[in-house]
Design a protein around this motif. Structure first.
Motif, PDB file in Angstrom:
ATOM      1  N   LYS A  11      11.986  -5.484  -6.886  1.00  0.00           N
ATOM      2  CA  LYS A  11      12.126  -6.281  -5.663  1.00  0.00           C
ATOM      3  C   LYS A  11      12.796  -5.476  -4.559  1.00  0.00           C
ATOM      4  N   ALA A  12      13.747  -4.628  -4.937  1.00  0.00           N
ATOM      5  CA  ALA A  12      14.424  -3.789  -3.949  1.00  0.00           C
ATOM      6  C   ALA A  12      13.430  -2.840  -3.287  1.00  0.00           C
ATOM      7  N   LYS A  13      12.597  -2.194  -4.092  1.00  0.00           N
ATOM      8  CA  LYS A  13      11.610  -1.269  -3.545  1.00  0.00           C
ATOM      9  C   LYS A  13      10.628  -1.997  -2.639  1.00  0.00           C
ATOM     10  N   PHE A  14      10.197  -3.179  -3.054  1.00  0.00           N
ATOM     11  CA  PHE A  14       9.227  -3.925  -2.263  1.00  0.00           C
ATOM     12  C   PHE A  14       9.813  -4.315  -0.914  1.00  0.00           C
ATOM     13  N   ASN A  15      11.069  -4.799  -0.931  1.00  0.00           N
ATOM     14  CA  ASN A  15      11.702  -5.199   0.317  1.00  0.00           C
ATOM     15  C   ASN A  15      12.009  -4.002   1.216  1.00  0.00           C
ATOM     16  N   GLU A  38       0.805  -1.217   0.000  1.00  0.00           N
ATOM     17  CA  GLU A  38       0.000   0.000   0.000  1.00  0.00           C
ATOM     18  C   GLU A  38       0.842   1.272   0.000  1.00  0.00           C
ATOM     19  N   ILE A  39       2.148   1.133   0.236  1.00  0.00           N
ATOM     20  CA  ILE A  39       3.017   2.302   0.363  1.00  0.00           C
ATOM     21  C   ILE A  39       3.466   2.800  -1.009  1.00  0.00           C
ATOM     22  N   GLU A  40       3.347   4.087  -1.246  1.00  0.00           N
ATOM     23  CA  GLU A  40       3.811   4.682  -2.493  1.00  0.00           C
ATOM     24  C   GLU A  40       5.337   4.780  -2.469  1.00  0.00           C
ATOM     25  N   ASP A  41       5.952   4.758  -3.673  1.00  0.00           N
ATOM     26  CA  ASP A  41       7.410   4.800  -3.756  1.00  0.00           C
ATOM     27  C   ASP A  41       7.994   6.020  -3.044  1.00  0.00           C
ATOM     28  N   GLU A  42       7.358   7.188  -3.229  1.00  0.00           N
ATOM     29  CA  GLU A  42       7.922   8.401  -2.645  1.00  0.00           C
ATOM     30  C   GLU A  42       7.857   8.400  -1.118  1.00  0.00           C
ATOM     31  N   ASP A  43       7.013   7.537  -0.553  1.00  0.00           N
ATOM     32  CA  ASP A  43       6.905   7.461   0.904  1.00  0.00           C
ATOM     33  C   ASP A  43       8.042   6.684   1.539  1.00  0.00           C
ATOM     34  N   ILE A  44       8.864   6.012   0.712  1.00  0.00           N
ATOM     35  CA  ILE A  44       9.970   5.236   1.253  1.00  0.00           C
ATOM     36  C   ILE A  44      10.905   6.123   2.073  1.00  0.00           C
ATOM     37  N   PHE A  45      11.106   7.371   1.618  1.00  0.00           N
ATOM     38  CA  PHE A  45      12.057   8.250   2.277  1.00  0.00           C
ATOM     39  C   PHE A  45      11.400   9.349   3.104  1.00  0.00           C
ATOM     40  N   ARG A  46      10.096   9.421   3.094  1.00  0.00           N
ATOM     41  CA  ARG A  46       9.417  10.521   3.770  1.00  0.00           C
ATOM     42  C   ARG A  46       9.323  10.263   5.271  1.00  0.00           C
ATOM     43  N   ASN A  47       9.727  11.265   6.065  1.00  0.00           N
ATOM     44  CA  ASN A  47       9.601  11.215   7.529  1.00  0.00           C
ATOM     45  C   ASN A  47      10.376  10.061   8.174  1.00  0.00           C
ATOM     46  N   ILE A  48      11.456   9.621   7.524  1.00  0.00           N
ATOM     47  CA  ILE A  48      12.261   8.538   8.086  1.00  0.00           C
ATOM     48  C   ILE A  48      13.691   9.028   8.235  1.00  0.00           C
TER      49      ILE A  48
END
Length: 204
Positions: A186-190, A126-136
C-alpha cells in the motif's frame, strides 16, 4: 615528552574539522564538548535525512534526531569499532524513530492516505517500483513519504531503505509478516500515486 604532555590534558593536536572518526569517538568518550559538537555536525545531514523519512514534518524529525544523538553519546562506549561507524549511528537513529512511533501508537495506527484522481490511479498502476525514485528530486520524495500514514511510512523505510526483511520488520514493530507485506504494498502504491506527475514529467 611534549606529545605525552599534550595528550595527558586532553587537548586535540589538530583542529576538530581534521580529526578522524577514531579521534572524535575517543574525544566524545572523554566528554570533550568540541568533539561532541564535531561528531554531531559531521553526521547531521545524513542522520537528519533519515529522520525526515520517518517523521511527519521537520519539527518531529528534529525531536527524533536530538533524542537519537542523546542515545548515541550515552551508548558510544558500546561501539566495538568493527564495521561502519556511520552504520552504527544510523541504526540508533532508526531505532529511535521506531521508539518514537511506539510512544504515539494511537497515531501510528491511523491511516491517512492521500488520494489521487482516476488518472493518477491508472498511472500509478503502470509505474515500476524502481521508477519511484528515478529523476525525482529528493525533497519531493521525502515530502511524498511523509504524506503516507505512519504505518505505511515506517514499513516502507525499513524494507526499502534499511533493507530489513518482513520477518525482521514484524518482530521490530510487533505486527505480523502479512501486515508488513500489506503495508509495504500500500505504501508503494500511494507513493506512486503521489509522485505520478513527477514520473510522467521528470524535471529538466
Amino acid at each position: 615528552m611534549n606529545n605525552h604532555s599534550s595528550s595527558s590534558v586532553g587537548v586535540p593536536e589538530k583542529p576538530s574539522s581534521q580529526m578522524t572518526e577514531e579521534e572524535l569517538i575517543h574525544g566524545c568518550l572523554r566528554h570533550d564538548k568540541i568533539c561532541q559538537k564535531q561528531l554531531y555536525d559531521r553526521f547531521y545531514g545524513k542522520m537528519m535525512g533519515v529522520c525526515m523519512r520517518y517523521a511527519k514534518n521537520r519539527d518531529e524529525a528534529k525531536d527524533i534526531l536530538n533524542e537519537g544523538y542523546m542515545k548515541i553519546f550515552t551508548n558510544l562506549r558500546n561501539y566495538n569499532h568493527t564495521g561502519s561507524f556511520e552504520g552504527w549511528l544510523r541504526r540508533i537513529i532508526v531505532n529511535t524513530a521506531i521508539d518514537h512511533l511506539r510512544k504515539n501508537r494511537h497515531e501510528y495506527l491511523i491511516v491517512n492516505t492521500v488520494y489521487a484522481d482516476q488518472a493518477g490511479l491508472k498511472k500509478a498502476e503502470e509505474i515500476e517500483d524502481e521508477d519511484i525514485f528515478r529523476n525525482i528530486h529528493q525533497e519531493d520524495i521525502i515530502k511524498a513519504i511523509q504524506e503516507l500514514s505512519p504505518a505505511y511510512r515506517t514499513v516502507f523505510n525499513l524494507y526499502v531503505m534499511e533493507e530489513f526483511t518482513h520477518k525482521e520488520i514484524a518482530e521490530k514493530l510487533d505486527i505480523s509478516e502479512g501486515t508488513s507485506k500489506s503495508n509495504l504494498s500500500k505504501a508503494k502504491f500511494n507513493l506512486k500515486k503521489n509522485l505520478a506527475h513527477f514520473i510522467s514529467e521528470p524535471p529538466k
